[in-house]
Design a protein around this motif. Structure first.
Motif, PDB file in Angstrom:
ATOM      1  N   SER A 157      84.824  30.144  49.001  1.00 44.88           N
ATOM      2  CA  SER A 157      84.151  31.442  49.075  1.00 44.88           C
ATOM      3  C   SER A 157      85.007  32.527  49.720  1.00 44.88           C
ATOM      4  CB  SER A 157      82.823  31.313  49.834  1.00 44.88           C
ATOM      5  OG  SER A 157      81.879  30.610  49.067  1.00 44.88           O
ATOM      6  N   GLN A 180      81.435  32.532  41.138  1.00 46.69           N
ATOM      7  CA  GLN A 180      82.730  31.879  41.030  1.00 46.69           C
ATOM      8  C   GLN A 180      83.476  32.384  39.793  1.00 46.69           C
ATOM      9  OE1 GLN A 180      81.773  27.852  38.452  1.00 46.69           O
ATOM     10  NE2 GLN A 180      81.823  27.658  40.660  1.00 46.69           N
ATOM     11  N   TRP A 195      82.247  32.141  35.866  1.00 51.82           N
ATOM     12  CA  TRP A 195      80.789  31.939  35.868  1.00 51.82           C
ATOM     13  C   TRP A 195      80.169  32.332  34.528  1.00 51.82           C
ATOM     14  CZ3 TRP A 195      77.004  35.471  34.849  1.00 51.82           C
ATOM     15  CH2 TRP A 195      77.391  36.806  34.788  1.00 51.82           C
ATOM     16  N   PHE A 215      71.919  29.185  40.977  1.00 53.61           N
ATOM     17  CA  PHE A 215      72.096  28.766  42.369  1.00 53.61           C
ATOM     18  C   PHE A 215      71.010  27.777  42.748  1.00 53.61           C
ATOM     19  CE2 PHE A 215      70.735  29.077  46.785  1.00 53.61           C
ATOM     20  CZ  PHE A 215      71.909  28.783  47.451  1.00 53.61           C
ATOM     21  N   SER A 243      76.608  24.736  41.006  1.00 49.40           N
ATOM     22  CA  SER A 243      76.107  26.106  41.060  1.00 49.40           C
ATOM     23  C   SER A 243      77.205  27.093  40.694  1.00 49.40           C
ATOM     24  CB  SER A 243      75.595  26.402  42.468  1.00 49.40           C
ATOM     25  OG  SER A 243      75.214  27.744  42.601  1.00 49.40           O
ATOM     26  N   GLN A 287      77.142  31.458  44.821  1.00 50.76           N
ATOM     27  CA  GLN A 287      76.907  31.030  46.194  1.00 50.76           C
ATOM     28  C   GLN A 287      76.095  32.086  46.925  1.00 50.76           C
ATOM     29  OE1 GLN A 287      76.388  28.751  48.290  1.00 50.76           O
ATOM     30  NE2 GLN A 287      78.449  27.978  48.756  1.00 50.76           N
ATOM     31  N   ASN A 313      75.208  26.294  48.778  1.00 53.97           N
ATOM     32  CA  ASN A 313      75.531  25.254  47.817  1.00 53.97           C
ATOM     33  C   ASN A 313      76.871  24.644  48.221  1.00 53.97           C
ATOM     34  OD1 ASN A 313      76.922  24.347  45.048  1.00 53.97           O
ATOM     35  ND2 ASN A 313      74.708  24.183  44.848  1.00 53.97           N
ATOM     36  N   PHE A 355      79.650  24.114  45.500  1.00 52.38           N
ATOM     37  CA  PHE A 355      80.310  25.340  45.058  1.00 52.38           C
ATOM     38  C   PHE A 355      81.670  25.490  45.716  1.00 52.38           C
ATOM     39  CE2 PHE A 355      81.341  29.809  45.632  1.00 52.38           C
ATOM     40  CZ  PHE A 355      81.039  30.384  44.409  1.00 52.38           C
ATOM     41  N   GLU A 356      81.763  25.084  46.977  1.00 50.64           N
ATOM     42  CA  GLU A 356      83.002  25.282  47.731  1.00 50.64           C
ATOM     43  C   GLU A 356      84.137  24.396  47.250  1.00 50.64           C
ATOM     44  OE1 GLU A 356      83.276  27.789  49.734  1.00 50.64           O
ATOM     45  OE2 GLU A 356      81.176  28.244  49.325  1.00 50.64           O
ATOM     46  N   HIS A 377      85.080  24.228  44.134  1.00 44.78           N
ATOM     47  CA  HIS A 377      85.393  24.727  42.791  1.00 44.78           C
ATOM     48  C   HIS A 377      86.853  24.541  42.429  1.00 44.78           C
ATOM     49  CE1 HIS A 377      85.464  27.230  39.247  1.00 44.78           C
ATOM     50  NE2 HIS A 377      86.332  28.054  39.807  1.00 44.78           N
TER      51      HIS A 377
END
Length: 442
Positions: A64, A228, A231, A261, A399, A402, A430, A433-434, A436
Motif C-alpha cells: 500500500s 491496486q 484493478w 473489498f 481484494s 484496500q 485486507n 492485498f498487501e 500483491h
C-alpha cells in the motif's frame, strides 16, 4: 466374561506397553508437530483469525505505501496540467447548474464516490489517483468518474477547488447542481444522522451514475480506498466470468454486486458451522482407530505394530493435537479462497467497493429508499435487502482495493498499526492485498 473372551480372541498377543519402534514413531510425531508450530508462526502471522496472528507484521502495509506514492504522483501530474481533462464536467458552468443532457455515452463503468471533510487527513486524492493512474487511454475512455462533495456547502471540503479535480473527475457533483432540495440534507447534517445521510448519498451516487451515463457497470467506492495496479482488468474479467456463468445456466438467481473489498476479520471459523467441525473432527479421530483395528484383525502379523496403546495414543492424542493446530492456524490459512471470483452471500462486510450491474440499480435504489430502515448502516441495508430479494453476491479474490482511512475510526492506545502511515482503519483491512507484488494467487 464374554467381553474378555472377545478381546482375547481379537488381539491375543497385543502388548500392553509401547515398543521401541512405537516410541520412536511418537517422538518423531512430536518433533514434526513442533516444526509444524514453527511453520504456522512463520507463515500464518497475517491471518487475523489465527492464533499465530502478529498485529504488527500483519498490518504492515507492504504494497500500500508504494501504491500511495504512485497515486500521489498521478495527482501531482494532474495538478500540473500534464494529464488531459475528461469531458464533460457536470457543474463546471458559470452558474453551476448544468443539466443532465451532458450525459456520458458509450461508457463501460461509472465510478461513484462521495467525499466528506475528514478531521485530519483527506484520502480522496489518493483513492482517485490509484483508480486512474494505470488505466490505458482506452480504459480511461470507458470509465466515467462521478465525485460527490457530500456537504450542503461543498466549499468547506479542502479539495473542492483543487486544480486536479476537474482533470481526473468526469462529473463534479453537489446536491445543488443536480436539483436536490437542500433543507432535508441540512437537517441530516445538523442532527448528525450519519448513517442515514450515508444511505442518502449512496442512493444519490447510484442514481447519478444511472442517469448521467449508460455504463453497464456501476461501481460505488468510499473515498478512503486504494486500488491496486491492474484493478480494472481484473474487475472486468471477473464480471465477464459471472455473466458467462449466468448465460450458461449455472445459476438461476439474479445477482447484486461484485465486491472489490472484503476483510478477512469476518472469515474465520464460524460458530454457526460448529456441527460440521465436530462431525469431521470425530471422523478424523475415528478413522485411525477403526482402521487400525480392521487391519489388525485382517493381518495378524500387525498385532504387535498396531497395539492398543499405540492406537489409543494416535486417536486420543496425536490426531486431536493435529486438529487443534489446524483450527489454531486459522481458516484463511488452511482453507484459502482460490484466486478469482467467489459467492459471498454470508459473512461479508463493508461497502468500501461494490460493482453493480446496471439492470439491478433501479431496484436497489427503490429498495434502499423504501424497504429498509433509514437509520441502518449502508452495508447492513444492502445485505438485508439482498437477502429479502434472494440475490447472489460475489467477491473478487484477492481484494482489488484496500481500505486505508482511519481518522473516522476509534484509535486504540498502543495499537501496532499506529506505527505505520496506513493504519488498517481499525481492522477494516485486507491482509492479502498487501502481498500483491509477491504474485500470490492463493
Amino acid at each position: 466374561m464374554r467381553l474378555m473372551r472377545w478381546r482375547s480372541s481379537f488381539c491375543h498377543n497385543c502388548p500392553s506397553t509401547f515398543s521401541r519402534g512405537q516410541i520412536k514413531f511418537l517422538v518423531s510425531y512430536l518433533v514434526i508437530y513442533m516444526f509444524a508450530i514453527l511453520y504456522c508462526r512463520w507463515h500464518f502471522y497475517r491471518d487475523p483469525g489465527s492464533f499465530f496472528f502478529d498485529p504488527e507484521e500483519g498490518y504492515r502495509p507492504l504494497y500500500s505505501l508504494k501504491r500511495v506514492e504512485q497515486a500521489r504522483s498521478f495527482i501531482r501530474l494532474a495538478s500540473n496540467g500534464s494529464i488531459p481533462a475528461p469531458v464533460p464536467h457536470l457543474g463546471d458552468s458559470d452558474d453551476g447548474h448544468d443539466d443532465a443532457e451532458a450525459a456520458d455515452v458509450e461508457k463501460t463503468m461509472c465510478i461513484g464516490m462521495a467525499t466528506v471533510k475528514r478531521p485530519f487527513r483527506q484520502y480522496v486524492d489518493v483513492s482517485l489517483g490509484s483508480l486512474l493512474a494505470d488505466l490505458t487511454p482506452d480504459e480511461r475512455a470507458n470509465v466515467s468518474v462521478n465525485l460527490l462533495f457530500a456537504h450542503t456547502d461543498p466549499k468547506i471540503h479542502p479539495f473542492f477547488k483543487a486544480p486536479w479535480v476537474p482533470v481526473v473527475v468526469d462529473n463534479v457533483l453537489t446536491y445543488e447542481n443536480v436539483g436536490y432540495k437542500l433543507p432535508s440534507v441540512r437537517r441530516l447534517e445538523r442532527e448528525r444522522r450519519t448513517e442515514e445521510k450515508r444511505l442518502f448519498d449512496y442512493r444519490f451516487l447510484l442514481k447519478s451514475c444511472y442517469e448521467l451515463t449508460d455504463a453497464q457497470w456501476i461501481a460505488i467506492l468510499d473515498d478512503d480506498v486504494l486500488a491496486q495496479e491492474g484493478w480494472y482488468g481484473r474487475t472486468m474479467q471477473a464480471l465477464g466470468k459471472i455473466q458467462s456463468q449466468k448465460k450458461n445456466g449455472n445459476s438461476g438467481r439474479d445477482w447484486l454486486y461484485l465486491r472489490l473489498f472484503y476483510t478477512e476479520n469476518f472469515m474465520g471459523w464460524n460458530k454457526e458451522d460448529w456441527r460440521g467441525y465436530l462431525f469431521w473432527s470425530l471422523v478424523a479421530v475415528s478413522v485411525p482407530a477403526l482402521g487400525g483395528l480392521f487391519l489388525r484383525r485382517k493381518i495378524p502379523s500387525l498385532q504387535n505394530t498396531l497395539s492398543n496403546p499405540l492406537l489409543a495414543a494416535v486417536s486420543l492424542v496425536c490426531v486431536p493435537a493435529a486438529i487443534i493446530l489446524y483450527f489454531l492456524a486459522g481458516r484463511i490459512s488452511v482453507q484459502p479462497m482460490r484466486y478469482g471470483v467467489h459467492p459471498t452471500d454470508q459473512f461479508t462486510c463493508c461497502p468500501q467497493g461494490l460493482v453493480f450491474p446496471r439492470e439491478i440499480v433501479p431496484r436497489l435504489i427503490h429498495g434502499l429508499g423504501q424497504t429498509v430502515p433509514q437509520t441502518r448502516a449502508v452495508d447492513s441495508a444492502i445485505e438485508e435487502w439482498a437477502d429479502g430479494e434472494g440475490l447472489e453476491r460475489w467477491a473478487l479474490v484477492p481484494s482489488a482495493v484496500q481500505h486505508i482511512g482511519r481518522e473516522t475510526y476509534r484509535k486504540e492506545t498502543g495499537d501496532p498499526r499506529e506505527k505505520f502511515e496506513l493504519g488498517g482503519a481499525n481492522g477494516l483491512w485486507n491482509f492479502r492485498f498487501e502481498l500483491h507484488e509477491r504474485g500470490t494467487r492463493g
